[in-house]
Write a protein that holds these residues in place. Structure first.
Motif, PDB file in Angstrom:
ATOM      1  N   LYS A 122      -7.296 -67.177   7.471  1.00  0.00           N
ATOM      2  CA  LYS A 122      -5.855 -67.251   7.720  1.00  0.00           C
ATOM      3  C   LYS A 122      -5.077 -66.608   6.585  1.00  0.00           C
ATOM      4  N   LYS A 123      -5.505 -66.833   5.385  1.00  0.00           N
ATOM      5  CA  LYS A 123      -4.815 -66.277   4.212  1.00  0.00           C
ATOM      6  C   LYS A 123      -4.824 -64.752   4.258  1.00  0.00           C
ATOM      7  N   LYS A 124      -5.963 -64.156   4.597  1.00  0.00           N
ATOM      8  CA  LYS A 124      -6.055 -62.697   4.682  1.00  0.00           C
ATOM      9  C   LYS A 124      -5.197 -62.161   5.822  1.00  0.00           C
ATOM     10  N   MET A 125      -5.143 -62.879   6.930  1.00  0.00           N
ATOM     11  CA  MET A 125      -4.323 -62.445   8.070  1.00  0.00           C
ATOM     12  C   MET A 125      -2.838 -62.475   7.709  1.00  0.00           C
ATOM     13  N   ILE A 126      -2.406 -63.497   6.990  1.00  0.00           N
ATOM     14  CA  ILE A 126      -1.003 -63.599   6.582  1.00  0.00           C
ATOM     15  C   ILE A 126      -0.649 -62.464   5.625  1.00  0.00           C
ATOM     16  N   ILE A 127      -1.501 -62.195   4.668  1.00  0.00           N
ATOM     17  CA  ILE A 127      -1.254 -61.108   3.712  1.00  0.00           C
ATOM     18  C   ILE A 127      -1.202 -59.763   4.433  1.00  0.00           C
ATOM     19  N   LEU A 128      -2.147 -59.521   5.334  1.00  0.00           N
ATOM     20  CA  LEU A 128      -2.169 -58.276   6.088  1.00  0.00           C
ATOM     21  C   LEU A 128      -0.925 -58.142   6.966  1.00  0.00           C
ATOM     22  N   SER A 129      -0.507 -59.225   7.588  1.00  0.00           N
ATOM     23  CA  SER A 129       0.708 -59.205   8.414  1.00  0.00           C
ATOM     24  C   SER A 129       1.941 -58.920   7.570  1.00  0.00           C
ATOM     25  N   ALA A 130       2.012 -59.497   6.381  1.00  0.00           N
ATOM     26  CA  ALA A 130       3.154 -59.267   5.485  1.00  0.00           C
ATOM     27  C   ALA A 130       3.205 -57.807   5.041  1.00  0.00           C
ATOM     28  N   ILE A 138       1.985 -55.166   6.683  1.00  0.00           N
ATOM     29  CA  ILE A 138       2.370 -54.363   7.853  1.00  0.00           C
ATOM     30  C   ILE A 138       3.864 -54.512   8.129  1.00  0.00           C
ATOM     31  N   LEU A 139       4.365 -55.724   8.030  1.00  0.00           N
ATOM     32  CA  LEU A 139       5.801 -55.956   8.227  1.00  0.00           C
ATOM     33  C   LEU A 139       6.630 -55.216   7.178  1.00  0.00           C
ATOM     34  N   GLY A 140       6.194 -55.244   5.930  1.00  0.00           N
ATOM     35  CA  GLY A 140       6.893 -54.527   4.857  1.00  0.00           C
ATOM     36  C   GLY A 140       6.934 -53.028   5.119  1.00  0.00           C
ATOM     37  N   ILE A 141       5.827 -52.456   5.545  1.00  0.00           N
ATOM     38  CA  ILE A 141       5.767 -51.026   5.859  1.00  0.00           C
ATOM     39  C   ILE A 141       6.680 -50.709   7.032  1.00  0.00           C
ATOM     40  N   ALA A 142       6.709 -51.559   8.028  1.00  0.00           N
ATOM     41  CA  ALA A 142       7.577 -51.344   9.190  1.00  0.00           C
ATOM     42  C   ALA A 142       9.050 -51.388   8.795  1.00  0.00           C
ATOM     43  N   ILE A 143       9.417 -52.312   7.921  1.00  0.00           N
ATOM     44  CA  ILE A 143      10.813 -52.407   7.474  1.00  0.00           C
ATOM     45  C   ILE A 143      11.207 -51.165   6.693  1.00  0.00           C
ATOM     46  N   VAL A 144      10.361 -50.691   5.800  1.00  0.00           N
ATOM     47  CA  VAL A 144      10.656 -49.474   5.029  1.00  0.00           C
ATOM     48  C   VAL A 144      10.799 -48.277   5.962  1.00  0.00           C
ATOM     49  N   ALA A 145       9.921 -48.149   6.946  1.00  0.00           N
ATOM     50  CA  ALA A 145      10.002 -47.041   7.894  1.00  0.00           C
ATOM     51  C   ALA A 145      11.280 -47.112   8.718  1.00  0.00           C
ATOM     52  N   PHE A 146      11.668 -48.306   9.146  1.00  0.00           N
ATOM     53  CA  PHE A 146      12.890 -48.474   9.938  1.00  0.00           C
ATOM     54  C   PHE A 146      14.125 -48.137   9.112  1.00  0.00           C
ATOM     55  N   MET A 147      14.181 -48.597   7.862  1.00  0.00           N
ATOM     56  CA  MET A 147      15.318 -48.287   6.994  1.00  0.00           C
ATOM     57  C   MET A 147      15.407 -46.783   6.712  1.00  0.00           C
ATOM     58  N   SER A 148      14.284 -46.121   6.560  1.00  0.00           N
ATOM     59  CA  SER A 148      14.287 -44.670   6.362  1.00  0.00           C
ATOM     60  C   SER A 148      14.834 -43.971   7.598  1.00  0.00           C
ATOM     61  N   PHE A 149      14.473 -44.457   8.761  1.00  0.00           N
ATOM     62  CA  PHE A 149      14.997 -43.893  10.005  1.00  0.00           C
ATOM     63  C   PHE A 149      16.515 -44.064  10.077  1.00  0.00           C
TER      64      PHE A 149
END
Length: 144
Positions: free
Chosen positions: A9-17, A19-30
């Motif tokens: 669970k810990k690894k899944m939460i870190i991986l999800s965080a 991916i979410l961070g990368i998605a937010i940066v990509a959206f803000m760049s757009f």
């Protein structure tokens, strides 16, 4: 024997965080890339010792005269800008063809300013930044 590994669970939460961070940066760049194509926005930074009032934007087309008789060529702001404050707004103007956008305002001393905030536009898009000091008014145009 099962050689397949399961994620904790810990690894899944870190991986999800991540991916979410990368998605937010990509959206803000757009959003930043699309910013010049949004409706024209004017930001006024009042760094003077005086309040600004009677703020209006207007369009000119063709010659140097203001076309304030045409519908959509004048936008009056109800708000004043106190000393040290900022105001960001999208003027409600209707452009037809090549135009320029002017900003007119009066300070609390009674001095009136008339500044070009968008020297050439066909689409009323982008940004203009107006900085008012006691000595002068500077405009940074990023309009289309």
């Amino acid at each position: 024997m099962n050689t397949r590994r399961r994620f904790s669970k810990k690894k899944m939460i870190i991986l999800s965080a991540i991916i979410l961070g990368i998605a937010i940066v990509a959206f803000m760049s757009f959003l930043n890339a699309m910013d010049p194509f949004r409706h024209l926005r004017i930001t006024i930074h009042n760094q003077s010792d005086y309040d600004l009032n009677n703020i209006q934007t207007s369009l000119t087309t063709g010659g140097n005269s203001f076309n304030t008789n045409e519908k959509g060529s004048l936008h009056l702001l109800e708000e004043n800008i106190p000393s040290g404050e900022n105001l960001k707004f999208a003027p409600q103007l209707q452009v037809s063809g090549e135009s320029s956008v002017y900003l007119t305002f009066t300070d609390s001393r009674g001095k009136t300013y008339n500044e070009v905030v968008c020297g050439y536009t066909e689409y009323l898009s982008g940004n203009s930044y107006v900085t008012v000091t006691n000595e002068n008014v500077t405009v940074k145009e990023e309009c289309m």
